[in-house]
Design a protein around this motif. Structure first.
Motif, mmCIF file in Angstrom:
data_model
loop_
_atom_site.group_PDB
_atom_site.id
_atom_site.type_symbol
_atom_site.label_atom_id
_atom_site.label_comp_id
_atom_site.label_asym_id
_atom_site.label_seq_id
_atom_site.Cartn_x
_atom_site.Cartn_y
_atom_site.Cartn_z
ATOM 1 N N UNK A 90 0.911 -1.398 0.106
ATOM 2 C CA UNK A 90 0.031 -0.007 0.033
ATOM 3 C C UNK A 90 0.842 1.404 -0.055
ATOM 4 N N UNK A 93 -0.739 6.733 2.118
ATOM 5 C CA UNK A 93 -2.078 7.354 2.504
ATOM 6 C C UNK A 93 -3.033 6.196 2.400
ATOM 7 N N UNK A 95 -2.481 3.131 3.360
ATOM 8 C CA UNK A 95 -2.861 2.452 4.656
ATOM 9 C C UNK A 95 -3.457 3.403 5.825
ATOM 10 N N UNK A 97 -5.932 5.535 5.259
ATOM 11 C CA UNK A 97 -7.219 5.535 4.840
ATOM 12 C C UNK A 97 -7.849 4.115 5.240
ATOM 13 N N UNK A 98 -7.015 3.014 5.159
ATOM 14 C CA UNK A 98 -7.483 1.718 5.518
ATOM 15 C C UNK A 98 -7.997 1.572 7.062
ATOM 16 N N UNK A 127 3.311 10.501 1.423
ATOM 17 C CA UNK A 127 2.245 9.415 1.574
ATOM 18 C C UNK A 127 1.924 8.901 0.247
ATOM 19 N N UNK A 128 2.229 9.319 -0.794
ATOM 20 C CA UNK A 128 1.665 8.717 -2.135
ATOM 21 C C UNK A 128 2.728 7.734 -2.376
ATOM 22 N N UNK A 129 3.754 7.721 -1.726
ATOM 23 C CA UNK A 129 4.873 6.310 -1.916
ATOM 24 C C UNK A 129 4.394 4.930 -1.367
ATOM 25 N N UNK B 279 3.301 14.316 -2.786
ATOM 26 C CA UNK B 279 1.793 13.867 -2.387
ATOM 27 C C UNK B 279 1.229 15.169 -2.002
ATOM 28 N N UNK B 292 -13.016 -2.028 2.884
ATOM 29 C CA UNK B 292 -11.682 -1.618 3.123
ATOM 30 C C UNK B 292 -10.965 -2.887 3.286
#
Lengths: 241, 524
Positions: A90, A93, A95, A97-98, A127-129, B279, B292
């Motif tokens: 993941x 972000x 993770x 969000x999860x 967080x996008x990585x 980001x 989820x």
């Protein structure tokens, strides 16, 4: 907030990791959980978090028994192990969000919390990585953010400060106090006794799976310091503390 | 030499440990059962095809081609098993840092890992060649002491070839891992092409003797040039045998040496981190915890080509066969009366299809795949119905469409009545439900949470093995009345089995919510 009563845990093979342990982590306090390697700290924390099962004693979080009402107890808790493995496939972000989905955090609120905590730990821009590309320290920070966005009533952290840089440690101390100011409770294990003495309102010391000392830090330490008290207690126990 | 032997022993023990479940007697037993069944499978398949081809080639006066032909198929089958594992065995170990810090040469490290690959291949390819050798002696060379010696040498050295090809595949896969973006997608596509080639090849395998007769000169030329190791199997002299050993061993050592030269560079590439720091946080959308978890399952699944490869094999095979059946509708219509008509063939089709669909079992390894991240689910406030439901639902997302599409296409291809098609579709769907829930039980009883890579979980764990063969076994048990010669109305029988498998799935599900949940909590 957390009440551990006559809790014992044995592993297969008969090894008794914790033996008749009782202590509390009241609301509004930071409690340091101290003991040597193998004393039973991680076992206790993992049982309280619902990761390990146990058959003797009782552990309650916010009045909910972790064995009979696990979902209710876990809903108000955040736990991080000493070396938190996260989902490498993941992105950061995804993770967060999860975790926010699992804890049913509303959309606007989760966005605000992620911005606040990830921003404070300076990981917002990455967080996008994918988590697989993070360094150990960044994973640690992401795990901490994932715990903090839940705004838990009980925050349990195993070896909190291992792997954190000084800046992150400083930020984390502020957030621990914030949890308590909201009426929550923090319980963390550590080997860094100076930090425990400065940061903790209460101290719980265990040795060989049994309670040795519990109380407000000032009472436990007295005129001495925590390191001396701890070593003294270890000597009393024949050095196996 | 002592260091090299120590490394080899460590790699070999790691491979054996990966097969077992814990260090208990049960674990040892499970390893033995897995090896036994794979061995029996190799012996059975090779025995069947060796004697079938042996008889055919003997009639055509081409019996000498039997051993090289079967060896080639064995090496390719070995490659099929090693293809995905090789990358992880060579480059995926968690011990890379430790091993590289030891005072041993990179060649010793690589050779010891290559030998692990070889030993894995020896089990399958070696056992594959035993019946092939027996058929060769029966139909061609006759039994002799020298023939047995040659066969033993062929058995010992042929696996070097599949290990060598597997190592090259592993090297390419590792190279792709850090050179490509969207690696999982490309790997999944590569597997799909690989599947397609195997499926196409298996469609034509029965025509091999006739094709050999038509192209004998070209085949002989190939066996004397780029297929020389197999060509040398046809020659009986001691010189040819020594040459065979050399053409197997020298490339194996050479590739080990070549791979070791880039070993550190590839490991560095695999561990290198490329972080994007661009980001921008926008409003995050909220979902239910079930959704989820479901999305997490999907991400984990499609992010691991070996997971897709192992659990979707049956689905791709079933859909491919159904499409082929529609394309070959005319030929099937002409062939059916010769085989006794549609009614006679329906049980084989219905139960064969169910057995293939029963191999789509992601749940049998889905708990093991959590590995060291299991603490996240265990410490989350998730009721068992959500936790297990998401895993089962993802499994059904893959298997149910395959069942429905295959039932529709096959019914159209053979001209089956709609009512009968619905009965078979329902039967297949119920098998899918049974397998999805049963897989979770299997994994809860045989978890493997400490594997260093996905390959060991989805290819070599007890739960993966039971996930693939357990469902097939259940379908096989339902087919028993046909074996016993009892005449049954197949659509009606399928309908009855739908109820039976559906009830079993429901019962397992209800048990899962209580006993399964306790079992999950007790996992460490």
């Amino acid at each position: 907030m957390l009440t551990v009563s006559h809790f014992s845990k044995s592993y297969s093979g008969g090894k008794r990791a914790v033996d008749d342990l009782s202590f509390t982590a009241p609301r509004g306090t930071i409690t340091g959980f101290i003991g040597h390697n193998g004393a039973g700290k991680s076992t206790t924390l993992r049982c309280a978090a619902g990761i390990l099962d146990f058959s003797e004693g009782e552990i309650r979080i916010g009045g909910h028994d972790v064995r009979t009402e696990p979902v209710a107890a876990k809903s108000i808790t955040a736990f991080l192990p000493d070396n938190p493995d996260l989902y490498d496939f993941m992105t950061g972000i995804q993770y967060l969000n999860f975790i926010a989905d699992i804890y049913s955090i509303p959309s606007a609120e989760r966005t605000r919390r992620v911005e606040k905590y990830a921003g404070a730990f300076d990981i917002l821009s990455v967080l996008g990585s994918q988590i697989g590309s993070y360094s150990h320290g960044m994973k640690q920070k992401l795990a901490l953010v994932s715990a903090l966005i839940r705004e838990p009533q009980l925050l349990m952290l195993d070896e909190l400060f291992v792997g954190l840089d000084p800046q992150a440690s400083h930020v984390m101390k502020g957030f621990l106090r914030e949890v308590c100011d909201r009426g929550g409770s923090v319980l963390f294990s550590t080997h860094i006794l100076e930090v425990a003495q400065k940061l903790c309102d209460r101290i719980v010391i265990i040795r060989g799976g049994q309670l040795v000392e519990e109380g407000f830090t000032a009472e436990v330490v007295g005129n001495s310091d925590l390191e001396s008290v701890f070593l003294e207690l270890a000597e009393e126990g024949g050095g196996d503390a | 030499m002592r260091k090299f032997l120590a490394l080899t022993r460590v790699n070999f023990r790691a491979m054996l440990a990966a097969l077992s479940v814990g260090r208990t007697k049960k674990g040892t037993l499970s390893s033995a059962v897995i090896l036994l069944v794979f061995g029996a499978l190799a012996l059975y398949l090779s025995g069947t095809y060796s004697f079938l081809f042996g008889a055919g080639l003997s009639e055509l006066g081409l019996a000498e081609f039997l051993l090289p032909l079967m060896a080639m198929i064995g090496v390719l089958a070995g490659l099929l098993f090693t293809f995905a594992a090789a990358g992880n065995i060579l480059y995926g170990g968690r011990d890379a840092d430790l091993i590289l810090s030891l005072p041993v040469s990179a060649f010793s490290v690589m050779l010891s890992k290559m030998l692990s690959l070889y030993l894995e291949n020896l089990v399958f390819v070696g056992l594959w060649l035993i019946p092939a050798g027996a058929a060769h002696m029966t139909f061609g060379s006759g039994v002799s002491a020298w023939g047995c010696v040659r066969l033993a040498v062929h058995i010992l050295f042929s696996p070097l070839l599949s290990a060598l090809l597997g190592a090259l595949a592993g090297w390419l896969s590792a190279l792709a891992s850090f050179r490509m973006r969207r690696k999982a997608l490309w790997m999944n596509l590569a597997y799909l092409v690989f599947f397609g080639a195997i499926f196409t090849g298996s469609l034509y395998i029965n025509n091999l003797p006739a094709a050999l007769l038509e192209n004998e000169a070209a085949v002989r030329l190939a066996l004397n040039t780029w297929l020389l190791p197999f060509g040398l199997m046809m020659r009986s002299g001691a010189g040819a045998l020594l040459a065979f050993i050399a053409v197997c061993l020298v490339p194996f050592l050479a590739v080990s040496w070549l791979l070791c030269r880039r070993y550190k560079a590839i490991l560095s590439g695999l561990t290198a981190r490329t972080l994007r720091k661009d980001f921008r946080l926008t409003r995050l959308s909220a979902r239910s915890s079930f959704l989820a978890l479901y999305r997490k399952e999907a991400g984990r699944y499609f992010g691991s080509p070996i997971y897709v490869f192992n659990t979707l094999f049956g689905g791709i095979l079933a859909v491919g066969a159904s499409v082929a059946a529609v394309v070959m509708r005319g030929e099937i219509a002409a062939m059916l009366p010769l085989l006794g008509g549609l009614d006679a063939m329906l049980p084989a089709g219905a139960f064969g299809g169910a057995a293939v669909l029963a191999t789509i079992c992601t749940t049998a390894v889905s708990v093991s795949m959590e590995g060291k991240t299991l603490w996240i689910l265990k410490s989350s406030p998730l009721p068992p119905r959500v936790l297990f439901g998401a895993k089962a639902a993802f499994n059904l997302t893959l298997s149910l469409p395959c069942a429905v599409v295959c039932a529709g296409l096959l019914s159209f291809a053979v001209g089956l009545a709609p009512a009968a098609a619905v009965c078979i579709a329902l039967f297949w769907c119920s098998v899918c439900c049974f397998v999805a829930v049963g897989g979770l039980w299997v994994n809860l009883f045989f978890p493997k949470l400490d594997c260093p890579n996905d390959t060991l979980i989805v290819k070599q764990s007890m739960s993966a093995f039971l996930g693939i063969f357990g469902g097939m076994l259940a379908v096989g048990a339902a087919y028993l009345p046909y074996w016993a010669g009892i005449a049954l109305n197949t659509p009606l029988y399928c309908l009855a089995l739908t109820v039976l498998f559906g009830a079993a799935a429901l019962l397992l599900w209800l048990m899962l919510l209580r006993a399964g949940s306790r079992r999950f909590t007790s996992l460490i």
